[in-house]
Motif scaffolding. Sequence first.
Motif, PDB file in Angstrom:
ATOM      1  N   LEU A   1       0.822  -1.204   0.000  1.00 31.32           N
ATOM      2  CA  LEU A   1       0.000   0.000   0.000  1.00 31.32           C
ATOM      3  C   LEU A   1       0.860   1.259   0.000  1.00 31.32           C
ATOM      4  CD1 LEU A   1      -3.035   0.631   0.048  1.00 31.32           C
ATOM      5  CD2 LEU A   1      -2.867   0.865   2.527  1.00 31.32           C
ATOM      6  N   PHE A   2       1.990   1.214   0.696  1.00 25.67           N
ATOM      7  CA  PHE A   2       2.876   2.378   0.719  1.00 25.67           C
ATOM      8  C   PHE A   2       3.384   2.692  -0.685  1.00 25.67           C
ATOM      9  CE2 PHE A   2       7.198   4.077   0.768  1.00 25.67           C
ATOM     10  CZ  PHE A   2       6.990   5.265   1.438  1.00 25.67           C
ATOM     11  N   TRP A   3       3.868   1.670  -1.395  1.00 25.99           N
ATOM     12  CA  TRP A   3       4.410   1.905  -2.730  1.00 25.99           C
ATOM     13  C   TRP A   3       3.326   2.296  -3.722  1.00 25.99           C
ATOM     14  CZ3 TRP A   3       9.173   3.100  -3.089  1.00 25.99           C
ATOM     15  CH2 TRP A   3      10.116   2.548  -2.215  1.00 25.99           C
ATOM     16  N   MET A   4       2.145   1.701  -3.593  1.00 27.74           N
ATOM     17  CA  MET A   4       1.040   2.082  -4.477  1.00 27.74           C
ATOM     18  C   MET A   4       0.626   3.524  -4.223  1.00 27.74           C
ATOM     19  SD  MET A   4      -2.856   0.620  -4.774  1.00 27.74           S
ATOM     20  CE  MET A   4      -3.488   1.891  -3.658  1.00 27.74           C
ATOM     21  N   THR A   5       0.533   3.898  -2.946  1.00 33.87           N
ATOM     22  CA  THR A   5       0.139   5.260  -2.591  1.00 33.87           C
ATOM     23  C   THR A   5       1.188   6.265  -3.043  1.00 33.87           C
ATOM     24  OG1 THR A   5      -1.009   4.397  -0.636  1.00 33.87           O
ATOM     25  CG2 THR A   5      -0.599   6.762  -0.703  1.00 33.87           C
ATOM     26  N   LEU A   6       2.456   5.907  -2.862  1.00 30.89           N
ATOM     27  CA  LEU A   6       3.540   6.790  -3.300  1.00 30.89           C
ATOM     28  C   LEU A   6       3.512   6.972  -4.814  1.00 30.89           C
ATOM     29  CD1 LEU A   6       6.016   8.360  -2.236  1.00 30.89           C
ATOM     30  CD2 LEU A   6       7.394   6.329  -2.742  1.00 30.89           C
TER      31      LEU A   6
ATOM     32  N   ILE B   1      -1.668  10.606   7.161  1.00 28.97           N
ATOM     33  CA  ILE B   1      -2.953  10.307   7.819  1.00 28.97           C
ATOM     34  C   ILE B   1      -3.783   9.376   6.956  1.00 28.97           C
ATOM     35  CG2 ILE B   1      -5.171  11.298   8.530  1.00 28.97           C
ATOM     36  CD1 ILE B   1      -3.671  13.726   9.553  1.00 28.97           C
ATOM     37  N   ASN B   2      -3.872   9.686   5.649  1.00 31.94           N
ATOM     38  CA  ASN B   2      -4.645   8.831   4.737  1.00 31.94           C
ATOM     39  C   ASN B   2      -4.031   7.438   4.631  1.00 31.94           C
ATOM     40  OD1 ASN B   2      -6.507  10.846   4.175  1.00 31.94           O
ATOM     41  ND2 ASN B   2      -5.352  11.625   2.422  1.00 31.94           N
ATOM     42  N   PHE B   3      -2.692   7.389   4.590  1.00 32.01           N
ATOM     43  CA  PHE B   3      -2.031   6.086   4.505  1.00 32.01           C
ATOM     44  C   PHE B   3      -2.311   5.255   5.757  1.00 32.01           C
ATOM     45  CE2 PHE B   3       1.655   3.476   5.726  1.00 32.01           C
ATOM     46  CZ  PHE B   3       1.641   2.547   4.690  1.00 32.01           C
ATOM     47  N   PHE B   4      -2.214   5.860   6.922  1.00 31.53           N
ATOM     48  CA  PHE B   4      -2.431   5.155   8.182  1.00 31.53           C
ATOM     49  C   PHE B   4      -3.866   4.615   8.265  1.00 31.53           C
ATOM     50  CE2 PHE B   4      -3.726   5.254  12.699  1.00 31.53           C
ATOM     51  CZ  PHE B   4      -2.855   4.297  13.198  1.00 31.53           C
TER      52      PHE B   4
ATOM     53  N   PHE C   1       0.191  18.844   2.837  1.00 29.86           N
ATOM     54  CA  PHE C   1       0.170  17.782   1.832  1.00 29.86           C
ATOM     55  C   PHE C   1       0.772  16.494   2.399  1.00 29.86           C
ATOM     56  CE2 PHE C   1       2.155  15.482  -1.707  1.00 29.86           C
ATOM     57  CZ  PHE C   1       1.065  15.331  -2.562  1.00 29.86           C
ATOM     58  N   MET C   2       1.904  16.629   3.074  1.00 31.42           N
ATOM     59  CA  MET C   2       2.553  15.460   3.669  1.00 31.42           C
ATOM     60  C   MET C   2       1.729  14.902   4.833  1.00 31.42           C
ATOM     61  SD  MET C   2       5.090  14.855   1.813  1.00 31.42           S
ATOM     62  CE  MET C   2       5.755  13.524   2.823  1.00 31.42           C
ATOM     63  N   LEU C   3       1.102  15.791   5.588  1.00 27.04           N
ATOM     64  CA  LEU C   3       0.240  15.356   6.674  1.00 27.04           C
ATOM     65  C   LEU C   3      -0.938  14.550   6.120  1.00 27.04           C
ATOM     66  CD1 LEU C   3       0.000  15.620   9.765  1.00 27.04           C
ATOM     67  CD2 LEU C   3      -1.404  17.659   9.385  1.00 27.04           C
ATOM     68  N   ASP C   4      -1.512  15.034   5.022  1.00 31.42           N
ATOM     69  CA  ASP C   4      -2.589  14.295   4.337  1.00 31.42           C
ATOM     70  C   ASP C   4      -2.122  12.901   3.939  1.00 31.42           C
ATOM     71  OD1 ASP C   4      -4.766  15.966   4.398  1.00 31.42           O
ATOM     72  OD2 ASP C   4      -4.282  16.968   2.518  1.00 31.42           O
TER      73      ASP C   4
ATOM     74  N   ILE D   1      -8.265  15.169  14.719  1.00 30.03           N
ATOM     75  CA  ILE D   1      -7.720  15.242  13.357  1.00 30.03           C
ATOM     76  C   ILE D   1      -7.671  16.674  12.842  1.00 30.03           C
ATOM     77  CG2 ILE D   1      -8.027  14.508  10.965  1.00 30.03           C
ATOM     78  CD1 ILE D   1      -9.230  11.911  11.993  1.00 30.03           C
ATOM     79  N   ASP D   2      -8.798  17.397  12.907  1.00 30.50           N
ATOM     80  CA  ASP D   2      -8.839  18.773  12.399  1.00 30.50           C
ATOM     81  C   ASP D   2      -7.773  19.675  13.019  1.00 30.50           C
ATOM     82  OD1 ASP D   2     -10.888  18.007  10.785  1.00 30.50           O
ATOM     83  OD2 ASP D   2     -12.484  18.956  11.931  1.00 30.50           O
TER      84      ASP D   2
END
Length: 423
Positions: free
Chosen positions: A107-112, A152-155, A146-149, A198-199
Amino acid sequence: MKKAVWRSVLVYVLFSVVMSLYIFQWADTSIPSPYQGTAADPATFMTEQQLLLSEDYSKVRNVLYFLTTPYEWLLLFVLLGLGLSAKIQSWSQMTVRVQALQICIYLFWMTLFTTILTLPFKLYGYNLSKEYGINVQPFQGWMKDFMLDFWINFFITAIIVVVLYSLMKKSAKRWWLYAWFLSIPFTLFLTFIQPVYIDPLYNDFYPLKDKQLEAQILSLADEAGIPAAHVFEVNMSEKTNAMNAYVNGIGDHSRIVLWDTTLNKLNDQEVLFIMAHEMGHYVKKHVFLGIISYLAVSLAGLYLIYRLMNFIIRVWGSRIGINHTHDIATIPLFFLLLSLLSFLFTPISNTVSRHHEIEADRYAVELTGDQTAAVGSFQELSKSNLSQVNPPLIVKIFRYTHPTMLERIHYLDTYEFKEIEKK
């Protein structure tokens, strides 16, 4: 499959050309004659420059949306069609033996992969909003968000996918039903924690500084029968010139939130109308109705994905190096089908959402009895956000969760107060 990939690229290019021509050349966004000269006509409350900017900005943003969404589908299809997904699966299985970790690595590589290849669209969107004076956030701050997104989305996605594929492996015929049952507490949990945990990762939230205005808002809430101790303000002015207010969360974590840009640009009466609108969502239980609708639709969606995945793997699995539905390599297929079905359902969900927004508008004007503030708040909102008052039909169907500004302002401007019944 390689031919299918190239055909998909060609279809995407043709679609992009047609959508661009539709939005820039063919669509009629002029104000219908019955609305000309009324409070809903942008010529009555926007300058000539604001009119030109709102049209240009909206057109480019709309094209960007209709190019980005199918582009993401294309990337997922490329992963499958060129056999890249099967190769990443093999590599992750050679790296670790535990399936949950294999899924996380995959999932990490696909997301990246998808994040890097969609980054130009996001960068263009950021620069566009900067150019038109909507976004005022420095690039460093934008990249931080952007990096925070990303993380968080990956987790969150990793948790979901690990559970989902464990269910697929254990129950090939009922995984979709078990996944749906588990999604209920998970959805409620995320909705519950989002306002508090989260917000605040993105912005600073604090009780409204203007205590006199807060007292007026709380008095309005009391009149509406809403238990509220605080109204929250968020410092969005360091990121944007746009205005917004919203209600989110459930139970003790419910929050009514005002952007500080809204407070800076609207007078107190207009702010009270905006707050009454958000209270309307609370009173009409739109948050709970949204959760219930989402859960009902997700059940049907998961079942359709189950049937479609089985069919696709049975017919084309050997061509893309996938043998079973529960193979990790099917993750792009799952997300592709999920995104396609979500997109197809968007016109229905947007229609329901627009109905809820009209209900909240009606509730707000009934509660405040202030038609002038209601009209003025949306006129100011149109100017600050550079909103296209009368967007093309396809754009409205697929993008607008709210009625168009033309519809909202006209509705409130012609509202008949003899129908008012205080709740």
